[in-house]
Design an enzyme around this catalytic site. Structure first.
Site, short mmCIF file in Angstrom:
data_model
loop_
_atom_site.label_atom_id
_atom_site.label_comp_id
_atom_site.label_asym_id
_atom_site.label_seq_id
_atom_site.Cartn_x
_atom_site.Cartn_y
_atom_site.Cartn_z
CG HIS A 55 -2.08 0.94 1.05
ND1 HIS A 55 -1.98 2.28 1.31
CD2 HIS A 55 -3.33 0.72 0.58
CE1 HIS A 55 -3.14 2.85 1.03
NE2 HIS A 55 -3.97 1.93 0.58
CG ASP A 63 -9.15 -3.61 -2.71
OD1 ASP A 63 -10.31 -3.71 -2.26
OD2 ASP A 63 -8.69 -2.55 -3.15
N1 CMC Z 1 4.23 -7.46 -5.23
C1 CMC Z 1 5.59 -7.50 -5.35
N2 CMC Z 1 6.39 -6.46 -5.10
C2 CMC Z 1 5.81 -5.31 -4.72
C3 CMC Z 1 4.44 -5.18 -4.57
C4 CMC Z 1 3.62 -6.31 -4.83
N3 CMC Z 1 2.28 -6.25 -4.70
N4 CMC Z 1 4.12 -3.92 -4.17
C5 CMC Z 1 5.29 -3.27 -4.07
N5 CMC Z 1 6.33 -4.11 -4.40
C6 CMC Z 1 7.76 -3.81 -4.35
C7 CMC Z 1 8.19 -2.93 -5.52
O1 CMC Z 1 8.60 -3.71 -6.62
C8 CMC Z 1 9.32 -2.14 -4.91
O2 CMC Z 1 10.44 -2.98 -4.83
P1 CMC Z 1 11.93 -2.36 -4.96
O3 CMC Z 1 12.07 -1.42 -3.80
O4 CMC Z 1 12.84 -3.55 -4.89
O5 CMC Z 1 11.96 -1.65 -6.29
C9 CMC Z 1 8.85 -1.90 -3.47
O6 CMC Z 1 7.97 -3.02 -3.18
C10 CMC Z 1 8.10 -0.60 -3.27
O7 CMC Z 1 7.02 -0.56 -4.20
P2 CMC Z 1 6.41 0.76 -4.84
O8 CMC Z 1 5.71 0.42 -6.12
O9 CMC Z 1 7.47 1.83 -4.90
O10 CMC Z 1 5.36 1.17 -3.74
P3 CMC Z 1 4.20 2.19 -3.94
O11 CMC Z 1 3.92 2.75 -2.60
O12 CMC Z 1 4.51 3.13 -5.04
O13 CMC Z 1 2.99 1.26 -4.47
C11 CMC Z 1 1.09 -0.10 -4.57
C12 CMC Z 1 1.92 0.86 -3.71
C13 CMC Z 1 -0.25 -0.37 -3.86
C14 CMC Z 1 0.76 0.55 -5.93
C15 CMC Z 1 1.87 -1.41 -4.78
O14 CMC Z 1 2.21 -1.99 -3.54
C16 CMC Z 1 1.14 -2.42 -5.66
O15 CMC Z 1 1.24 -2.34 -6.89
N6 CMC Z 1 0.37 -3.37 -5.02
C17 CMC Z 1 -0.43 -4.30 -5.78
C18 CMC Z 1 -1.71 -3.61 -6.21
C19 CMC Z 1 -2.70 -3.46 -5.06
O16 CMC Z 1 -2.96 -4.39 -4.31
N7 CMC Z 1 -3.31 -2.26 -4.98
C20 CMC Z 1 -4.36 -1.99 -4.01
C21 CMC Z 1 -4.02 -0.95 -3.02
S1 CMC Z 1 -5.25 -0.93 -1.69
C22 CMC Z 1 -6.67 -0.32 -2.43
C23 CMC Z 1 -6.61 1.15 -2.61
O17 CMC Z 1 -6.64 1.87 -1.60
O18 CMC Z 1 -6.58 1.57 -3.77
#
Ligand code: CMC
Length: 428
Positions: A307, A364
């Site tokens: 998240h 989710d």
């Molecule tokens: N699976 C594998 N690796 C992940 C995931 C995941 N679901 N989420 C983040 N990472 C890794 C990412 O690759 C990165 O690794 P590194 O530091 O080695 O490059 C690190 O964790 C940080 O990730 P980020 O993308 O910079 O984190 P963010 O805060 O920008 O993204 C997120 C948050 C929700 C978009 C992301 O965690 C994600 O894509 N999750 C899956 C989609 C999901 O479940 N979304 C629903 C969110 S809750 C509902 C809502 O409120 O919308």
């Protein structure tokens, strides 16, 4: 702590005031940055460090796993309040008295008929259309049928637009699902509670009476409450920024629905179920998918994990996990998908990749499992999220209008070509 921040650019110091929120959150107020520094701006793609507004609606502490609407904890609201009460709280700031709640509900019911011509728009969509696209279009189309809800300069006009959308949105949601399933487009029942009415509109079959199930009422109430607001996320910021141009409420909400659609935001609940289905179809090997999620050369992400704000745990996920267990137990559902979900959850919570990056199951990861048990088609899950988020979007839009916030208009750092001469076509 000092009440100002000092920024030094090219040897020159500039002072900016600090703003403190009611939960001691600190922000540097850079409203005068450009004028004070002769055009310097900040850059923050994804707005990870940027506050877009001051808001009194929702407090969220991602480190401590706290979520509160208007000061009330999500845990207490999910246990003690119903969705309409929470909607009132979010929009108007206080829990309603019984009289206020009755009045609010009665005002909503007065507007719960949607112009029959909207059925023609629904009809024009192919059955295969994604429900979020249909819902966003129908919500935008509502403006054409309710032109008075565009120019809302007084609180009274705002109130009228708000009760209208709270009344009509569930009908649009039900019609979106019924279009997909080839069922008649009916209206709700004014004698029912807000959530009971939604369930009946969604699930009533044309050839039989609909019998309410208290387990489903309770589960849907909880799900909607948990999704009702989440401060300045992607869709809410969209609603505020579209609304800041004084586009109407329905147009702003339609844009919010489009923002919510994406799999990194609300679309995650659909993506979670599709991922679990794919793992099952592939023999249920959760370890293989854990490996894919960790492989930087593989675009696969474990949907429902991680998240932007919660870096400890998602408090909504805790509540919803319990509700999912109850609903599946009460309905006597045994679902192999659930075993895969439990397996993935266990492995991820023990895996250093996920632990180090503070990736925990989010709301989710579990909501789709409940929606599936209720009989909602997978591509309708994000529509159900939108139904829950509606009061939050409305509250944020109303706050933005009442505070007379300026039109949203970010800056950029230009990195393209500098001035060059036009090249005739023959010379390119
Ligand atoms: N699976 C594998 N690796 C992940 C995931 C995941 N679901 N989420 C983040 N990472 C890794 C990412 O690759 C990165 O690794 P590194 O530091 O080695 O490059 C690190 O964790 C940080 O990730 P980020 O993308 O910079 O984190 P963010 O805060 O920008 O993204 C997120 C948050 C929700 C978009 C992301 O965690 C994600 O894509 N999750 C899956 C989609 C999901 O479940 N979304 C629903 C969110 S809750 C509902 C809502 O409120 O919308």
């Amino acid at each position: 702590m000092s009440d100002k921040a000092i920024l030094e650019i090219n040897g020159q110091k500039h002072e900016f005031p600090l703003i403190k929120g009611s939960e001691d959150e600190v922000a540097i107020d850079i409203k005068n940055l450009r004028s004070a520094t002769n055009g310097v701006i900040t850059i923050d793609p994804g707005y990870k460090n940027t506050g877009a507004c001051e808001s009194a609606i929702t407090f969220l502490d991602g480190e401590k796993g706290i979520l509160r609407y208007r000061g009330y904890s999500i845990e207490e609201l999910a246990e003690k309040a119903d969705f309409l009460e929470v909607a009132y709280l979010l929009i108007f700031g206080e829990l309603p008295t019984q009289e206020q709640l009755d009045q609010f509900h009665s005002d909503i019911k007065k507007h719960s008929v949607v112009d029959d011509d909207i059925k023609k728009i629904v009809d024009a969509f192919p059955r295969s259309a994604h429900p979020m696209g249909v819902l966003s279009s129908l919500t935008s189309a509502l403006t054409a049928f309710n032109p008075s809800s565009v120019n809302v300069d007084s609180e009274e006009e705002m109130y009228n637009a708000i009760v209208r959308i709270l009344a009509k949105f569930p009908v649009l949601v039900a019609w979106t699902m019924h279009k997909k399933l080839g069922l008649p487009l009916d209206y709700g029942d004014k004698n029912l509670g807000y959530v009971e009415n939604i369930l009946k509109m969604l699930f009533k079959q044309p050839n039989e009476e609909y019998v309410q199930n208290p387990i489903l009422i309770n589960a849907l109430d909880k799900l909607l409450i948990l999704h009702a607001d989440h401060e300045q996320n992607c869709s809410t910021s969209t609603v505020r920024i579209v609304g800041s141009s004084h586009a109407g409420l329905f147009a702003s909400l339609s844009a919010g629905i489009s923002a919510l659609w994406g799999p990194l935001h609300g679309g995650a609940n659909q993506a979670v179920l599709e991922m679990l289905e794919a793992i099952k179809a592939d023999g249920g090997d959760t370890k293989k998918y854990m490996g894919k999620a960790k492989d930087k050369d593989d675009p696969f992400r474990l949907m429902g994990f991680g998240h932007r704000v919660y870096k400890n745990f998602d408090p909504r996920a805790k509540i919803i996990k319990k509700a999912a267990d109850e609903v599946l137990g009460d309905l006597g559902i045994e679902d192999p998908i659930l075993d895969i979900a439990k397996g993935l959850e266990k492995e991820a919570l023990e895996d250093m990749y996920f632990v180090d990056r503070k990736l925990y199951p989010n709301v989710d990861f579990y909501s789709g499992i409940i929606y599936r048990a209720m009989g909602i088609p997978t591509d309708m899950f994000t529509v159900m999220f939108a139904l829950g988020r509606l009061p939050g979007w409305i509250a944020q839009w109303r706050e933005m209008r009442l505070r007379k916030e300026p039109i949203g208009r970010p800056r950029q750092v230009y990195v393209g070509e500098t001035l060059r001469s036009f090249k005739e076509r023959k010379d390119r």
